[in-house]
Design a protein around this motif. Structure first.
Motif, mmCIF file in Angstrom:
data_model
loop_
_atom_site.group_PDB
_atom_site.id
_atom_site.type_symbol
_atom_site.label_atom_id
_atom_site.label_comp_id
_atom_site.label_asym_id
_atom_site.label_seq_id
_atom_site.Cartn_x
_atom_site.Cartn_y
_atom_site.Cartn_z
ATOM 1 N N THR A 1 0.707 -0.662 0.003
ATOM 2 C CA THR A 1 0.229 0.065 -0.520
ATOM 3 C C THR A 1 1.004 1.430 -0.187
ATOM 4 O O THR A 1 0.267 2.406 -0.444
ATOM 5 C CB THR A 1 -1.033 0.314 1.049
ATOM 6 O OG1 THR A 1 -0.301 0.317 2.322
ATOM 7 C CG2 THR A 1 -1.974 -0.866 1.345
ATOM 8 N N THR A 2 2.086 1.219 -0.103
ATOM 9 C CA THR A 2 3.332 2.581 -0.299
ATOM 10 C C THR A 2 3.769 2.483 -0.865
ATOM 11 O O THR A 2 3.554 1.675 -1.922
ATOM 12 C CB THR A 2 4.330 2.096 1.076
ATOM 13 O OG1 THR A 2 5.118 1.527 0.355
ATOM 14 C CG2 THR A 2 3.886 1.954 2.020
ATOM 15 N N GLY A 3 4.040 3.668 -1.850
ATOM 16 C CA GLY A 3 4.390 4.168 -2.642
ATOM 17 C C GLY A 3 3.595 3.526 -3.910
ATOM 18 O O GLY A 3 2.552 3.873 -3.766
ATOM 19 N N THR B 1 -6.735 4.921 7.301
ATOM 20 C CA THR B 1 -6.746 6.817 7.640
ATOM 21 C C THR B 1 -5.724 7.723 6.313
ATOM 22 O O THR B 1 -4.653 7.250 6.525
ATOM 23 C CB THR B 1 -6.305 6.939 8.785
ATOM 24 O OG1 THR B 1 -5.668 6.507 8.823
ATOM 25 C CG2 THR B 1 -6.945 6.167 10.090
ATOM 26 N N PRO B 2 -6.562 8.886 6.478
ATOM 27 C CA PRO B 2 -5.573 9.506 5.534
ATOM 28 C C PRO B 2 -4.609 10.234 6.245
ATOM 29 O O PRO B 2 -4.260 9.857 7.423
ATOM 30 C CB PRO B 2 -6.667 10.532 4.577
ATOM 31 C CG PRO B 2 -7.436 10.526 6.416
ATOM 32 C CD PRO B 2 -7.878 9.236 6.606
ATOM 33 N N TRP B 3 -3.522 10.669 6.007
ATOM 34 C CA TRP B 3 -2.499 11.674 6.236
ATOM 35 C C TRP B 3 -3.224 12.914 7.139
ATOM 36 O O TRP B 3 -4.213 13.301 6.280
ATOM 37 C CB TRP B 3 -1.124 11.649 5.175
ATOM 38 C CG TRP B 3 0.361 12.074 6.196
ATOM 39 C CD1 TRP B 3 0.678 10.467 6.272
ATOM 40 C CD2 TRP B 3 0.570 13.208 6.527
ATOM 41 N NE1 TRP B 3 2.027 11.344 7.319
ATOM 42 C CE2 TRP B 3 1.884 12.666 6.757
ATOM 43 C CE3 TRP B 3 0.635 14.192 5.585
ATOM 44 C CZ2 TRP B 3 3.472 13.304 6.658
ATOM 45 C CZ3 TRP B 3 1.712 15.081 6.075
ATOM 46 C CH2 TRP B 3 3.089 15.232 6.793
ATOM 47 N N PHE B 4 -2.375 13.756 7.630
ATOM 48 C CA PHE B 4 -2.620 14.875 8.350
ATOM 49 C C PHE B 4 -3.213 15.932 6.701
ATOM 50 O O PHE B 4 -2.275 16.367 5.503
ATOM 51 C CB PHE B 4 -1.298 15.502 8.681
ATOM 52 C CG PHE B 4 -0.960 14.852 9.764
ATOM 53 C CD1 PHE B 4 -1.798 14.112 11.348
ATOM 54 C CD2 PHE B 4 -0.226 14.185 9.740
ATOM 55 C CE1 PHE B 4 -1.454 14.069 12.331
ATOM 56 C CE2 PHE B 4 0.745 13.390 10.960
ATOM 57 C CZ PHE B 4 0.087 13.309 12.025
ATOM 58 N N THR C 1 0.020 7.680 0.722
ATOM 59 C CA THR C 1 -0.804 6.582 1.030
ATOM 60 C C THR C 1 -1.457 6.575 1.809
ATOM 61 O O THR C 1 -0.590 6.902 2.877
ATOM 62 C CB THR C 1 0.248 5.800 -0.179
ATOM 63 O OG1 THR C 1 1.152 5.455 1.298
ATOM 64 C CG2 THR C 1 -0.060 5.914 -1.201
ATOM 65 N N PRO C 2 -3.068 6.793 2.249
ATOM 66 C CA PRO C 2 -3.008 6.344 3.660
ATOM 67 C C PRO C 2 -2.663 5.154 4.563
ATOM 68 O O PRO C 2 -2.221 3.915 3.737
ATOM 69 C CB PRO C 2 -4.925 5.972 3.124
ATOM 70 C CG PRO C 2 -4.840 6.764 2.300
ATOM 71 C CD PRO C 2 -3.462 6.548 1.544
#
Length: 235
Positions: free
Chosen positions: A41-43, A132-135, A162-163
């Motif tokens: 899920t990253t990048g 969950t989304p980032w800030f 990415t969330p």
């Protein structure tokens, strides 16, 4: 330092391999090989977040260090949970673990367990499609006033962030105290983060260093971040 030493760099929530672009060239110039694992899920990975657990991330990290004869693992922020789990399960897979302003897990307790039901409920309420989304910029400024991320950097980050899979917060990382770790462990604290990301008083045997930086030093202070990693990698 072994001539074949490899530094494996793992970022915290929302980050992927891209987050280390300003640090890896410096490490390479000092003779280190670098690996920036792309956890699910990253990048650029498109695995649905609702299917991803902390165990999946530990598995991805394990694959990244497999076959490396002299691996030095740098774990930033929430990646402390991933790195600690790997260290417990495969203590011989890395030579040294450097926690970079990382959160440190407690035995038998998830991040949600440590933070409490109010935080767990709030984070779960923010989740969409299992993540969950980032800030937002406003949330970042409020929660990390010393972050040092300028507008151009924030725009660049937002294009890559990415969330975070919600299950990673709910899964247990370790079953034994970190003090029992057999690997060489160090901790780098970022001084512009309050309160600190971790309580280090229970880890007196670790090497400790500081950075005069916010919580994302690989973005805001890459030269200084690379230098402290080099110093610890060679110690």
């Amino acid at each position: 330092m072994n001539p074949t030493s490899t530094i494996v760099l793992v970022g915290g929530s929302g980050l992927g391999p891209w987050a280390w672009q300003r640090v890896t060239p410096i490490l390479n110039r000092h003779g280190f090989q670098t690996v920036t694992p792309q956890l699910r899920t990253t990048g650029e990975d498109r695995t649905p977040a609702k299917t991803v657990t902390l165990d999946d991330w530990v598995e991805d990290l394990s694959a990244a260090v497999s076959g490396l004869a002299d691996a030095i693992l740098v774990a930033h922020s929430f990646a402390g949970y991933v790195a600690a789990a790997l260290l417990e399960r495969q203590p011989r897979s890395i030579r040294k673990l450097i926690f970079l302003d990382a959160v440190l897990p407690q035995p038998g307790r998830s991040w949600f367990d440590v933070m409490g039901p109010d935080v767990a409920g709030f984070m779960t309420s923010l989740a969409s499609d299992g993540a969950t989304p980032w800030f937002t910029r406003e949330q970042l400024d409020q929660m990390y006033p010393g972050h040092g991320i300028v507008d151009a950097d924030f725009a660049w980050m937002k294009s890559h962030l990415t969330p975070q899979p919600i299950a990673t917060y709910a899964n247990v990382s370790i079953t034994k105290p970190l003090e029992t770790a057999t690997a060489n462990v160090a901790y780098v604290r970022c001084l512009r983060v309050a309160p600190p990301a971790a309580d280090l008083t229970t880890h007196p045997g670790w090497e400790h260093r500081t950075l005069d930086a916010g919580h994302w030093p690989m973005i805001t202070d890459p030269a200084e971040t690379a230098q402290v990693i080099i110093e610890l990698a060679r110690s």
